[in-house]
Design a protein around this motif. Structure first.
Motif, PDB file in Angstrom:
ATOM      1  N   LYS A  18       0.380  23.108   2.439  1.00 48.25           N
ATOM      2  CA  LYS A  18       1.680  23.639   2.840  1.00 48.25           C
ATOM      3  C   LYS A  18       2.820  22.736   2.347  1.00 48.25           C
ATOM      4  O   LYS A  18       3.845  23.207   1.843  1.00 48.25           O
ATOM      5  CB  LYS A  18       1.724  23.780   4.361  1.00 48.25           C
ATOM      6  N   ALA A  66       5.725  23.608  -0.239  1.00 44.18           N
ATOM      7  CA  ALA A  66       7.125  23.485   0.186  1.00 44.18           C
ATOM      8  C   ALA A  66       7.923  22.606  -0.757  1.00 44.18           C
ATOM      9  O   ALA A  66       9.135  22.768  -0.906  1.00 44.18           O
ATOM     10  CB  ALA A  66       7.177  22.947   1.617  1.00 44.18           C
ATOM     11  N   ASP A  72       7.447  22.399  -4.025  1.00 46.60           N
ATOM     12  CA  ASP A  72       7.418  22.883  -5.402  1.00 46.60           C
ATOM     13  C   ASP A  72       8.639  23.728  -5.704  1.00 46.60           C
ATOM     14  O   ASP A  72       8.960  24.681  -4.978  1.00 46.60           O
ATOM     15  CB  ASP A  72       6.139  23.707  -5.619  1.00 46.60           C
ATOM     16  N   ASN A 110       9.361  27.877  -4.569  1.00 53.09           N
ATOM     17  CA  ASN A 110      10.440  28.109  -3.596  1.00 53.09           C
ATOM     18  C   ASN A 110      11.556  29.002  -4.126  1.00 53.09           C
ATOM     19  O   ASN A 110      12.491  29.332  -3.408  1.00 53.09           O
ATOM     20  CB  ASN A 110      11.029  26.774  -3.142  1.00 53.09           C
ATOM     21  N   ASN A 111      11.470  29.358  -5.362  1.00 47.92           N
ATOM     22  CA  ASN A 111      12.537  30.197  -5.944  1.00 47.92           C
ATOM     23  C   ASN A 111      11.911  31.096  -6.997  1.00 47.92           C
ATOM     24  O   ASN A 111      12.098  30.920  -8.182  1.00 47.92           O
ATOM     25  CB  ASN A 111      13.612  29.292  -6.548  1.00 47.92           C
ATOM     26  N   LYS A 145       9.970  33.010  -1.719  1.00 48.68           N
ATOM     27  CA  LYS A 145       9.203  31.774  -1.936  1.00 48.68           C
ATOM     28  C   LYS A 145       7.789  31.973  -1.398  1.00 48.68           C
ATOM     29  O   LYS A 145       7.553  32.796  -0.506  1.00 48.68           O
ATOM     30  CB  LYS A 145       9.877  30.592  -1.243  1.00 48.68           C
ATOM     31  N   ALA A 200       4.701  30.708   0.712  1.00 51.98           N
ATOM     32  CA  ALA A 200       4.450  29.767   1.812  1.00 51.98           C
ATOM     33  C   ALA A 200       3.021  29.942   2.319  1.00 51.98           C
ATOM     34  O   ALA A 200       2.459  31.030   2.209  1.00 51.98           O
ATOM     35  CB  ALA A 200       5.443  30.021   2.937  1.00 51.98           C
ATOM     36  N   TYR A 204      -1.905  32.336   1.840  1.00 51.45           N
ATOM     37  CA  TYR A 204      -0.488  32.188   1.484  1.00 51.45           C
ATOM     38  C   TYR A 204       0.112  33.564   1.225  1.00 51.45           C
ATOM     39  O   TYR A 204      -0.593  34.526   0.937  1.00 51.45           O
ATOM     40  CB  TYR A 204      -0.302  31.282   0.271  1.00 51.45           C
ATOM     41  N   ASN A 263       7.169  35.223   0.767  1.00 49.81           N
ATOM     42  CA  ASN A 263       8.170  35.549   1.775  1.00 49.81           C
ATOM     43  C   ASN A 263       9.439  36.019   1.037  1.00 49.81           C
ATOM     44  O   ASN A 263      10.137  35.232   0.413  1.00 49.81           O
ATOM     45  CB  ASN A 263       8.441  34.289   2.598  1.00 49.81           C
TER      46      ASN A 263
END
Lengths: 80, 403
Positions: free
Chosen positions: B16, B20, B22, B26-27, B84, B86, B94, B97
């Motif tokens: 996790k 978080a 990376d 995340n985008n 992203k 998660a 995973y 989101n």
């Protein structure tokens, strides 16, 4: 007679025919309407027969649109 | 070398953390097809998979993010999603989101079309009540279209064939591409500022969905809605519907049909005019015939045909007066007769001869002179005594006076 336009004349002609169809007119009134109606129907027919459509193209000059005679794609009158 | 043994929770927690930290995860922008879309109300979120031909990924999108979408996602829809990745520590799965997404490709046009259509419909831009009627006899028609296409040619041909009385102003525009919508809006503005145009035709020939797209743009829809002149929209072929068609006052399947809707047909009008004229002439003839009959009736039924009728009432009056006159005349005569009789009676009492009836006599001398003086009579005179019924000749024997 010079100020007559087609729309006004046509509508007035229809109105006259309607009025006559409803009746209740004295002779003088109906003779007047008859004369006006014949005049209008002649005018409308003439207008339609003589009409040659005018086509303009709107060209913008300094933010103002101006009408220019449209000659069609090849400089000829559009095929009518 | 020995490695440290970790608990499951520690492993998931570690992964996790890596996720978080990376930047890419995340985008993310991910393209895929929606499948197995479902709402899980306990978690206020939609769950679904995004898949392509080989893989799939679990996705979650919370309701508050969902509300800002301008389309409604559905299974089978191709979308581009942003969000992203998660990890869910509890089971080591995973998911993506998602905070926003939009339709992708041709489907995107379809979706954008429906979304705008719904929006404008709700706003009332398609309401029947707002539709203006197409003028019956337009004098000048504005045509907004490409100068190069078949559309302008078709329109001019039909207009001049049906109703050459009309005047046409063409405002050439680019009918496709990024600039088209703005040009259409400018054209509407220009035409509505010309006060002699009473109808606008917005036209474009057939094309792909992308080609027709400017006619599905909101600003074009609003320009049509705000137009002073009634608008006929004729975009694409029969089967193409655009937002312009819905907002316009009338929709024509093709530019040719738009021109036919815009003006009356000269031949039909000529026929109408002839019918009106025929009616007028027949009306006048009828009026004259009716008038003649009426006149005939009046002449026949009036004193004109029996002039004596004029005099009948005078006749009666005259007779009455005559009778009255005769009556009064008779009365007058009677009265005068009575008066005469009375006068005659009075006269008779004064007649000296009448006195003779009462025993009086008149004495005349020989020469017929009346004797009223005894002194004028002498003895032996011959005198005549007149009684009421005869004459007596006498001789005087003595004359003596009376005291």
């Amino acid at each position: 007679m010079n100020e007559m336009n087609f729309e006004g004349s046509m509508k007035r002609l229809e109105e006259i025919v309607n009025t006559l169809q409803q009746g209740n007119l004295n002779l003088e009134e109906s003779v007047n309407l008859f004369e006006e109606g014949i005049r209008l129907s002649n005018f409308c027919r003439e207008a339609l027969m003589k009409a040659r459509m005018k086509v303009n193209i709107l060209i913008e000059e300094n933010g103002i649109f101006k009408e220019m005679g449209y000659e069609g794609e090849n400089g000829e009158k559009p095929q009518l | 070398m020995r490695i440290k043994t970790l608990s499951v929770s520690e492993v998931n927690g570690y992964i996790k953390k890596i996720f978080a930290g990376d930047l890419i995860l995340n985008n993310l922008s991910v393209r895929g097809e929606i499948s197995n879309l479902r709402l899980v109300t306990q978690r206020n979120a939609y769950f679904f998979s995004l898949k392509d031909s080989y893989s799939s990924i679990q996705c979650v999108m919370y309701l508050n993010a969902m509300e800002s979408l301008n389309f409604i996602p559905a299974d089978g829809m191709e979308i581009t999603a942003h969000g992203k990745v998660a990890l869910y520590e509890k089971n080591g799965s995973y998911s993506l989101n998602i905070d926003s997404m939009e339709p992708y490709g041709v489907g995107a046009y379809y979706i954008a079309f429906n979304t705008l259509k719904r929006k404008l419909e709700t706003e009332g831009l398609f309401d029947r009540a707002h539709k203006r009627s197409i003028p019956q006899y337009p004098e000048k028609i504005g045509v907004i279209t490409s100068i190069n296409g078949a559309a302008v040619h078709d329109i001019i041909k039909v207009l001049s064939g049906r109703y050459p009385y009309v005047e046409v102003d063409i405002l050439p525009i680019t009918v496709q591409g990024d600039k088209a919508a703005d040009e259409i809006c400018r054209a509407f503005n220009a035409m509505n500022n010309m006060d002699d145009i009473d109808l606008i035709i917005l036209a474009r020939g057939g094309g792909s969905v992308e080609d027709l797209w400017p006619f599905n743009e909101e600003k074009v829809a609003r320009a049509i809605y705000a137009s002073r002149c009634p608008v006929i929209s004729a975009v694409g072929h029969e089967t193409d519907f655009t937002i312009s068609d819905f907002v316009a006052d009338a929709r024509a399947a093709t530019p040719t049909e738009a021109a036919a809707m815009a003006v009356p047909d000269r031949n039909a009008l000529m026929e109408n005019i002839e019918q009106y004229k025929t009616y007028l002439v027949r009306y006048m003839e009828d009026t004259i015939i009716r008038g003649e009959r009426h006149l005939e009736f009046i002449v026949k039924s009036s004193p004109l045909s029996r002039p004596e009728m004029f005099f009948e009432k005078y006749d009666g009056k005259l007779n009455q007066l005559k009778q009255l006159l005769a009556y009064h005349m008779a009365q007058y005569i009677n009265r005068k007769q009575m008066e005469t009789q009375l006068l005659e009676k009075q006269l008779q009492t004064l007649n000296p001869l009448d006195v003779l009836k009462r025993g009086f006599a008149i004495i005349y001398s020989k020469d017929k002179g009346l004797i009223s003086d005894a002194g004028k009579v002498q003895v032996n005179d011959e005198i005549m005594v007149r009684l009421h019924n005869g004459l007596i000749n006498c001789r005087v024997e003595e004359v003596s006076g009376i005291e």
